[in-house]
Design a protein around this motif. Sequence first.
Motif, PDB file in Angstrom:
ATOM      1  N   ARG A 166      40.166 109.774 147.640  1.00 23.36           N
ATOM      2  CA  ARG A 166      40.566 108.468 147.130  1.00 23.36           C
ATOM      3  C   ARG A 166      39.503 107.884 146.218  1.00 23.36           C
ATOM      4  O   ARG A 166      39.808 107.322 145.177  1.00 23.36           O
ATOM      5  CB  ARG A 166      40.834 107.508 148.287  1.00 23.36           C
ATOM      6  N   TRP A 232      49.076 105.771 138.770  1.00 24.91           N
ATOM      7  CA  TRP A 232      50.137 105.547 139.755  1.00 24.91           C
ATOM      8  C   TRP A 232      49.712 106.137 141.097  1.00 24.91           C
ATOM      9  O   TRP A 232      49.835 105.509 142.143  1.00 24.91           O
ATOM     10  CB  TRP A 232      51.439 106.185 139.246  1.00 24.91           C
ATOM     11  N   LEU A 233      49.172 107.342 141.026  1.00 24.06           N
ATOM     12  CA  LEU A 233      48.724 108.007 142.251  1.00 24.06           C
ATOM     13  C   LEU A 233      47.627 107.192 142.929  1.00 24.06           C
ATOM     14  O   LEU A 233      47.643 106.977 144.141  1.00 24.06           O
ATOM     15  CB  LEU A 233      48.189 109.399 141.894  1.00 24.06           C
ATOM     16  N   LYS A 235      47.080 104.032 142.758  1.00 24.42           N
ATOM     17  CA  LYS A 235      47.656 102.838 143.379  1.00 24.42           C
ATOM     18  C   LYS A 235      48.367 103.183 144.668  1.00 24.42           C
ATOM     19  O   LYS A 235      48.296 102.479 145.655  1.00 24.42           O
ATOM     20  CB  LYS A 235      48.662 102.203 142.402  1.00 24.42           C
ATOM     21  N   ARG A 236      49.080 104.294 144.610  1.00 24.37           N
ATOM     22  CA  ARG A 236      49.885 104.679 145.765  1.00 24.37           C
ATOM     23  C   ARG A 236      49.057 104.955 146.995  1.00 24.37           C
ATOM     24  O   ARG A 236      49.440 104.633 148.107  1.00 24.37           O
ATOM     25  CB  ARG A 236      50.687 105.942 145.410  1.00 24.37           C
ATOM     26  N   VAL A 237      47.924 105.610 146.807  1.00 27.65           N
ATOM     27  CA  VAL A 237      47.135 105.998 147.973  1.00 27.65           C
ATOM     28  C   VAL A 237      46.042 104.977 148.279  1.00 27.65           C
ATOM     29  O   VAL A 237      45.214 105.184 149.144  1.00 27.65           O
ATOM     30  CB  VAL A 237      46.489 107.393 147.791  1.00 27.65           C
ATOM     31  N   LYS A 238      46.048 103.881 147.519  1.00 24.36           N
ATOM     32  CA  LYS A 238      45.001 102.880 147.697  1.00 24.36           C
ATOM     33  C   LYS A 238      45.063 102.264 149.097  1.00 24.36           C
ATOM     34  O   LYS A 238      46.121 101.947 149.610  1.00 24.36           O
ATOM     35  CB  LYS A 238      45.210 101.778 146.656  1.00 24.36           C
TER      36      LYS A 238
END
Lengths: 248, 298, 246
Positions: A166, A232-233, A235-238
Motif C-alpha cells: 500500500r 484508482w487502485l 484509492k481502493r486499497v487505501k
Amino acid sequence: MNYHWDWGIFFKSTGIGQEIYLHWFITGLGWTVALSLSGWLIAMLLGTVLGVLRTLPQRSLSAIGTAYVNLFRNVPLLVQLFVWYFIVPDYLPEPIQTWFKQGLKPEISGFISVVACLGLFTAARVCEQVRTGIQALPRGQINAALALGLNPWKTYRHVLLPQAFRIIIPPLTSEFLNIFKNSSVASLIGLMDLLAQTKQTAEFTANLFEAFTLATLIYFTLNMSLMLMMRWLEKRVKVPGLISLGGK
Amino acid sequence: MKKSLLVSLAIASLFSTAQAAELTGTLKKIKESGTVVLGHRDSSIPFSYLADGSKPVGFSVDIANAIIDEVKKELGLPAIKVQYNLVTSQTRIPLVQNGTVDVECGSTTNNIERQQQVAFTNGFFKIGTRLLTKKTSGIKDFADLAGKNLVTTAGTTSERQIKKLNEEKKLGMNIISAKDHGESFLMLESGRAVAFMMDDVLLAGEMAKAKNPADWAIVGTPQSSEIYGCMVRKDDPAFKAVADRALVNFFKSGRVNASYTKWFQQPIPPKGLNMNFTMSEGLKALIAKPTDKSAEQM
Amino acid sequence: MIRFNKVNKWFGRDHHVLKNITLEVKQGEVVVVCGPSGSGKSTLIRTINQLEPVNDGVIIVDGITITDPKTNINKVREEVGFVFQHFNLYPHLTVLENITLAPIQVRKMEKAAAEQLGVELLERVGLLNKKDVYPAQLSGGQQQRVAIARGLAMRPKVMLFDEPTSALDPEMIGEVLKVMQDLAESGMTMVVVTHEMGFAREVSDRVIFLDHGEILEDAKPEDFFTNPQHERAKQFLRQILAPMHQ
C-alpha cells in the motif's frame, strides 16, 4: 519551414497486401502492451521475493537479493537484452538452441527474450521498492506478529507485505510506466513495438512529424490510463492511517 | 586556352555580380553568412562516415565537396567556410527543411515520398537489393528462401519489398527487421537468419567487416534498384541547379572514377578494409546520363 | 508457570542489561515489574516470549524450556499474550480482523468461529460497536483495549504487558487498567511492567523492583509500598508517588 503536412498518411496503403500505416501503429501498440504487461508480471513476482529476501535477518539470503539488485540495476538494459538474445541461447544445449533460434518464429523467440529481459531488469527495481516499503514499517509490526505466534511466512503474507504494497503504490506506478517506455528496446532485436513502427512509418512515408505526433498521442493516452488505473487502485486499497511513500 | 579561361572567368564574374542582387534562398544565405552547412552521416561506410576526428570522409563527401566548390565558383567567394552537421536517418529530412543543413550527402535514397518534403540533386550512386548469405547455405536466389528466416534492416526499402514479395508469392518466410545493419549482420552470423537482404553496396560493407569475408557471398537477382542523391531544400531551383551542375562536371571530368576507386576498390580508413565492389552497370549508366529522378520514376 | 534461572543478557559487549535474574511466577499470579527507566524491565518481559534472546541462563514457560535452541518458539508464543506500549495493531486490518488473524492463521480456527470469539472479546473490552473500523480511527485507549482482546484471542495461559498505559493520554489510562483488572480477577497469570502504582497496590500479588538489571525487591505489594528494603527502591517510590513532579 516548408514541410509537407499530410495527416492522411495513416490511411495510405503500405504497399504490402491490404495493410495501411495505421495497422502498423496498432500492431506496434499490441506488442508494446503485451511485452510490458508480461514483463511486469515477472517483475512483480520476482521483485517481491527478492525484496523480502533483502529484509530477512539471514545474511546469506539477503546477500542473494543484494547481489541480484547490483547486477541487474547497473548493467544497461540494452546490454542485458543483447545478452539474453544473442549470448545466452548460444550456451543452450544443441537441440534447444536450434529450436530457439530457428524452430520458433522470430517474433516468439524475440518476445521471450524481451519479456525475460524487461522482467528481470524491472524486478531489481521492484525489489528495492518492496524492501523500502517493508523497512518503512515500524518494528512493532513484526514484534506484534511474532508475539502472536505467526511464522515468518505468515508475518510477511498477512502483516508486512499488505502494508508495504500500500505504501509503495506511487513509486511502483512510476516503475510500471517505465516498463512501457523500456519495452522499446524490443526493436533492437527486430520486434516491431510502437516506437519501431513509428520510425518505420516515418522512414517510409517521409512524413516524420505526423508519425511521431500520433505516437506521442498514443504513448500519452497509454500513460494517462495506466496512471488513472493505479490511482484508482491506490484509492481502493487505501486504509486510514497508512501513508504512502513519496505520496503524490 | 588561357585566354578563353580568363574570358569565361570574367564573364562568370560579371554574370554573378549582375545576379548578386537577385540572389535568393540558399545561395543568398551562404553568401551572407559565408558558410555552407553540410549534413553528413557517422557510419555510412564508405559514403559518409567519421574515420578519425570530426571531419567526415567518403564517396558522398567527395560529391559534397564538388558541390561546395561549384557554389564557391558561382558566388565568386573562394573563402566560403564549410560547417559539418551530423544527421541521422530520422533527422536528415527535417534538418534540411528547417534550414539547419544546406545540403545533405550521405546514403539517402531518392524516392517519391521524400520528394514531397525535399528536392534531390542528380543521383550519384545506384544500388540493387540483394542477399548476403553463407557460401555453404545453398541459397542462390530469393526463391530458395521459402519457409526460412530472413533478416533485413527496419525502415529500409528492402524491408518493404521483401514483405511484399513474401505476401504476393506466399513464400512463408519469417522476416526479422533488425535495428541497424550491424544488428542485421549479427542475426545472420548467429544463425537466426539464413540470409540478409539489403542494398548490395551495404552488404559488401558488412562482408568486408566480417571476421572471414571469404565465408560470405552476395547472391540473388536484384529486386529493385535505388538511386542515392543529395538532399536540398524544395523550391530553391537556383541552388539545386548549381548542385546538379557540380555533379555533371564531376562525372564528365572523370573525377568520379578516381573517387570510386579510392572508396570502393582500395583499403579505406580507419581499418584499411577493402570493399572490393566493382562499379555496377547501373551506376555506369547513371554517370553517363545524370538524372535527379528516383529509380521508380525511370 | 514462568521460571527464570540465573538469566543474563548483554547488549553489545559492555552493557549488562539483565544480571543473574532468578524469578518464579505461579499460575494465576499477577506480578508487577517496576523500576526506573533503563533498569531492564522491558527487556526482562520480552525475554519471556523471546522477543529478546538471552545470553545465558534458563527460562521455562509452562514447562517448556524456551532458552533451548531446539524449542519451536512459535509454539510457546501461541500460549503467551503480549501487549505493547504502542499497541502495534495492524493498521490495514479492521478491529475484528486484527483479533481473528492469529486464531485463523495459527490456531487454524474456522473463520466464523474466530469471528464469534472476536465478537465476545470485543464485548468484554467494551468495543463491540467498533469491530469494523480501522485502528487509526480509534483513540489510544480504545486501541490498547483492542490489543488486549487480540492477545486474549489466542486463549493464552499467560498475558504479558509492557508499559501498556505509558503511551496513553491520562484520561484513557483508567479504561485500560479496568480491563486489566477484570482480567486479573478472572484468574489470568499476568506479568505487567508499569509505573501505575495504584494498579500494583490494588491488583497485583507481588511487586518486583528492578534496577540496573538486578532484582532488588520481590515482595507483596503492602510490604513493598510500606516497607521497602533497598535504598534505591525507597528513592524510586518517593519520586513516583510524589503528588506532583517538579
